[in-house]
Design a protein around this motif. Structure first.
Motif, PDB file in Angstrom:
ATOM      1  N   MET A   1      37.373  45.392  39.011  1.00  0.00           N
ATOM      2  CA  MET A   1      37.994  44.406  39.872  1.00  0.00           C
ATOM      3  C   MET A   1      37.395  43.030  39.601  1.00  0.00           C
ATOM      4  O   MET A   1      38.110  42.042  39.620  1.00  0.00           O
ATOM      5  N   HIS A   2      36.095  42.992  39.332  1.00  0.00           N
ATOM      6  CA  HIS A   2      35.458  41.690  39.083  1.00  0.00           C
ATOM      7  C   HIS A   2      36.007  41.040  37.812  1.00  0.00           C
ATOM      8  O   HIS A   2      36.146  39.814  37.764  1.00  0.00           O
ATOM      9  N   LEU A   3      36.300  41.847  36.808  1.00  0.00           N
ATOM     10  CA  LEU A   3      36.875  41.283  35.584  1.00  0.00           C
ATOM     11  C   LEU A   3      38.242  40.682  35.861  1.00  0.00           C
ATOM     12  O   LEU A   3      38.555  39.583  35.405  1.00  0.00           O
ATOM     13  N   LEU A   4      39.059  41.401  36.624  1.00  0.00           N
ATOM     14  CA  LEU A   4      40.392  40.906  36.957  1.00  0.00           C
ATOM     15  C   LEU A   4      40.300  39.613  37.761  1.00  0.00           C
ATOM     16  O   LEU A   4      41.032  38.660  37.509  1.00  0.00           O
ATOM     17  N   GLN A   5      39.395  39.572  38.720  1.00  0.00           N
ATOM     18  CA  GLN A   5      39.209  38.369  39.534  1.00  0.00           C
ATOM     19  C   GLN A   5      38.691  37.205  38.710  1.00  0.00           C
ATOM     20  O   GLN A   5      38.934  36.052  39.046  1.00  0.00           O
ATOM     21  N   SER A   6      37.981  37.502  37.629  1.00  0.00           N
ATOM     22  CA  SER A   6      37.458  36.438  36.757  1.00  0.00           C
ATOM     23  C   SER A   6      38.494  35.920  35.783  1.00  0.00           C
ATOM     24  O   SER A   6      38.229  35.009  35.018  1.00  0.00           O
ATOM     25  N   ILE A  10      44.596  42.162  32.032  1.00  0.00           N
ATOM     26  CA  ILE A  10      44.537  43.606  32.293  1.00  0.00           C
ATOM     27  C   ILE A  10      44.589  44.432  31.020  1.00  0.00           C
ATOM     28  O   ILE A  10      44.010  45.518  30.953  1.00  0.00           O
ATOM     29  N   SER A  11      45.234  43.926  29.971  1.00  0.00           N
ATOM     30  CA  SER A  11      45.273  44.676  28.709  1.00  0.00           C
ATOM     31  C   SER A  11      43.886  44.733  28.071  1.00  0.00           C
ATOM     32  O   SER A  11      43.527  45.742  27.454  1.00  0.00           O
ATOM     33  N   GLY A  18      38.994  52.129  27.631  1.00  0.00           N
ATOM     34  CA  GLY A  18      39.443  53.184  26.748  1.00  0.00           C
ATOM     35  C   GLY A  18      40.778  53.775  27.148  1.00  0.00           C
ATOM     36  O   GLY A  18      41.107  54.888  26.741  1.00  0.00           O
ATOM     37  N   HIS A  19      41.550  53.049  27.943  1.00  0.00           N
ATOM     38  CA  HIS A  19      42.862  53.545  28.357  1.00  0.00           C
ATOM     39  C   HIS A  19      43.875  53.337  27.246  1.00  0.00           C
ATOM     40  O   HIS A  19      43.815  52.366  26.504  1.00  0.00           O
ATOM     41  N   GLU A  20      44.822  54.236  27.199  1.00  0.00           N
ATOM     42  CA  GLU A  20      45.847  54.157  26.167  1.00  0.00           C
ATOM     43  C   GLU A  20      46.799  52.996  26.403  1.00  0.00           C
ATOM     44  O   GLU A  20      47.274  52.359  25.482  1.00  0.00           O
ATOM     45  N   SER A  21      47.086  52.711  27.679  1.00  0.00           N
ATOM     46  CA  SER A  21      47.985  51.604  27.995  1.00  0.00           C
ATOM     47  C   SER A  21      47.516  50.928  29.281  1.00  0.00           C
ATOM     48  O   SER A  21      46.822  51.533  30.105  1.00  0.00           O
ATOM     49  N   VAL A  27      46.100  52.005  38.073  1.00  0.00           N
ATOM     50  CA  VAL A  27      45.644  52.959  39.085  1.00  0.00           C
ATOM     51  C   VAL A  27      44.313  52.508  39.666  1.00  0.00           C
ATOM     52  O   VAL A  27      44.050  52.678  40.856  1.00  0.00           O
ATOM     53  N   TYR A  28      43.477  51.887  38.845  1.00  0.00           N
ATOM     54  CA  TYR A  28      42.137  51.515  39.262  1.00  0.00           C
ATOM     55  C   TYR A  28      42.035  50.087  39.770  1.00  0.00           C
ATOM     56  O   TYR A  28      41.056  49.720  40.408  1.00  0.00           O
ATOM     57  N   LEU A  29      43.021  49.268  39.449  1.00  0.00           N
ATOM     58  CA  LEU A  29      42.979  47.872  39.837  1.00  0.00           C
ATOM     59  C   LEU A  29      44.080  47.571  40.831  1.00  0.00           C
ATOM     60  O   LEU A  29      45.219  47.950  40.648  1.00  0.00           O
ATOM     61  N   SER A  30      43.721  46.888  41.871  1.00  0.00           N
ATOM     62  CA  SER A  30      44.739  46.408  42.803  1.00  0.00           C
ATOM     63  C   SER A  30      44.264  45.063  43.332  1.00  0.00           C
ATOM     64  O   SER A  30      43.063  44.804  43.429  1.00  0.00           O
TER      65      SER A  30
END
Length: 66
Positions: A1-6, A10-11, A18-21, A27-30
């Protein structure tokens, strides 16, 4: 979440985890309330007046004839 807020895309986060897409990462970020408020503050108010729609007489006559 901190990365998204920074501001990290998301890619990029998906690759680091290590997610495929990126859809798997959702699922983990909102968005938390602070992020939602910041997004709403970026919106520009619409320059549209708040006039109520008034149907033309010929349309009203047509609808009454149905």
């Amino acid at each position: 979440m901190h990365l998204l807020q920074s501001g990290v895309d998301i890619s990029v986060i998906a690759l680091w985890l290590g997610h495929e897409s990126p859809t798997t990462t959702h699922v983990y970020l909102s968005a938390d309330m602070v992020m939602k408020e910041e997004a709403l503050l970026r919106l520009q108010p619409a320059d549209v007046g708040r006039a109520r729609y008034k149907a033309p007489d010929n349309l009203l006559a047509f609808l009454k004839s149905l």
